[in-house]
Design an enzyme around this catalytic site. Structure first.
Site, PDB file in Angstrom:
ATOM      1  N   SER A 239       0.940  -1.225   0.128  1.00  0.00           N
ATOM      2  CA  SER A 239       0.089   0.258  -0.106  1.00  0.00           C
ATOM      3  C   SER A 239       1.079   1.296  -0.096  1.00  0.00           C
ATOM      4  O   SER A 239       2.182   1.173   0.054  1.00  0.00           O
ATOM      5  CB  SER A 239      -0.971  -0.132   1.206  1.00  0.00           C
ATOM      6  N   LYS A 240       0.023   2.352  -0.256  1.00  0.00           N
ATOM      7  CA  LYS A 240       1.201   3.511  -0.002  1.00  0.00           C
ATOM      8  C   LYS A 240       1.756   3.562   1.137  1.00  0.00           C
ATOM      9  O   LYS A 240       3.117   4.145   1.380  1.00  0.00           O
ATOM     10  CB  LYS A 240       0.234   4.712  -0.257  1.00  0.00           C
ATOM     11  N   GLN A 241       0.938   3.103   2.296  1.00  0.00           N
ATOM     12  CA  GLN A 241       1.619   3.323   3.777  1.00  0.00           C
ATOM     13  C   GLN A 241       3.119   2.328   3.854  1.00  0.00           C
ATOM     14  O   GLN A 241       4.074   2.722   4.545  1.00  0.00           O
ATOM     15  CB  GLN A 241       0.935   2.820   4.798  1.00  0.00           C
TER      16      GLN A 241
END
Ligand code: GLU
Length: 296
Positions: A239-241
């Site tokens: 994910s972006k995280q």
């Protein structure tokens, strides 16, 4: 005659498409193509707090460069709030205002649901306690033994969840005022006539809650297929995280290389194709052989 297949890809525009979301896009697209179905594109920006400006356009542009063709108009959940409100109105008898904050729920020690959220102990089920104000809106799930939801996943097989102990009453409208994913996805899949949901296995534990809402709303339950999720070296879902790299496909060769990676991740042998149309045709044939639709 069998009902026409309608599938969809429903990305959350929280960042550009990455290798994980591409796998879900490819799997849902191939399943729709293999079944001569329609494939819809829905931007799931219901969680406006996490929406990144421009991410929707970037996702749409990349899908187009990969030669993926959606049917009909793209829909944005942020523009469909009246539908979610109408569904909540229809469920009014099953809903109640909840005044608990995150810490109060975490303190209840009932445990963590399979999707990582804390299981709600039902504190506000019979009314808000003195001094509490409504933060969110929850739906009441039945008590055991009437809380069992089961379904057949096309990959994982028979799945069973007990809503009372594994989810608890869950949020349909959040404390920040946005509608919850669980409600929006059910309303949209029904409104768009989706017959087949093909998505990442990280959502398999949400499926029983969605089936429960479908039954309350009196709408059909689609077939479900949850494909493996791409993880980084630390075992986290991309994910972006977790720092997943954005994908680019500046040329047909680059697009084919990206698609080849998704196919390999999904366990298919290399698809011999020099052009995108040839790739999709062969890949869809391979997919259809491996995953024929169950006879229902
Ligand atoms: N919007 C969700 C995501 O990007 C997918 C929801 C679904 O396919 O039901 O993870």
């Amino acid at each position: 005659m069998a009902q026409q297949y309608v599938g969809r890809f429903a990305p959350s525009p929280t960042g550009p498409l990455h290798a994980g979301s591409l796998v879900a896009a490819v799997a849902s697209y191939l399943d729709a193509r293999a079944n001569a179905g329609r494939w819809l594109l829905r931007i799931e920006d219901v969680d406006e707090a996490r929406t990144v400006k421009g991410a929707d356009e970037a996702i749409i542009a990349l899908l187009a460069r990969l030669g993926m063709r959606w049917d009909g108009e793209i829909v944005w959940q942020s523009r469909r709030k009246d539908l979610y409100q109408r569904a909540a109105d229809q469920l009014a008898m099953q809903l109640y205002p909840c005044g608990c904050n995150r810490r109060e729920i975490a303190d209840s020690r009932l445990g963590i649901a399979p999707d990582g959220s804390a299981i709600y102990p039902g504190t506000c089920r019979y009314g808000l306690h003195d001094g509490k104000v409504m933060r969110s809106l929850r739906v009441r799930v039945p008590e055991a033994p009437y809380d069992v939801i089961d379904f057949e996943d096309r990959i994982a097989g028979h799945m069973v969840q007990r809503l009372a102990s594994e989810s608890g009453d869950f949020v349909l409208k959040r404390a920040d005022g946005f509608w919850a994913y669980q409600l929006a996805v059910v309303v949209d899949d029904a409104e768009q006539g989706v017959t087949d949901v093909v998505r990442g296995a990280d959502l398999i534990d949400s499926t029983p809650r969605q089936i429960f809402l479908q039954r309350l709303l009196g709408v059909p339950t689609p077939r479900y297929m949850h494909v493996p999720v791409v993880r980084n070296e630390g075992g986290e879902k991309l994910s972006k995280q977790t720092g997943a790299a954005a994908l680019a496909a500046d040329s047909e060769a680059a697009a084919l290389a990206l698609l080849g990676q998704s196919m390999a991740f999904l366990g298919f042998p290399a698809v011999q194709a020099d052009t995108l149309p040839a790739f999709w045709e062969r890949a869809a044939a391979l997919w259809g052989q491996r995953y024929p639709l169950p006879i229902s």
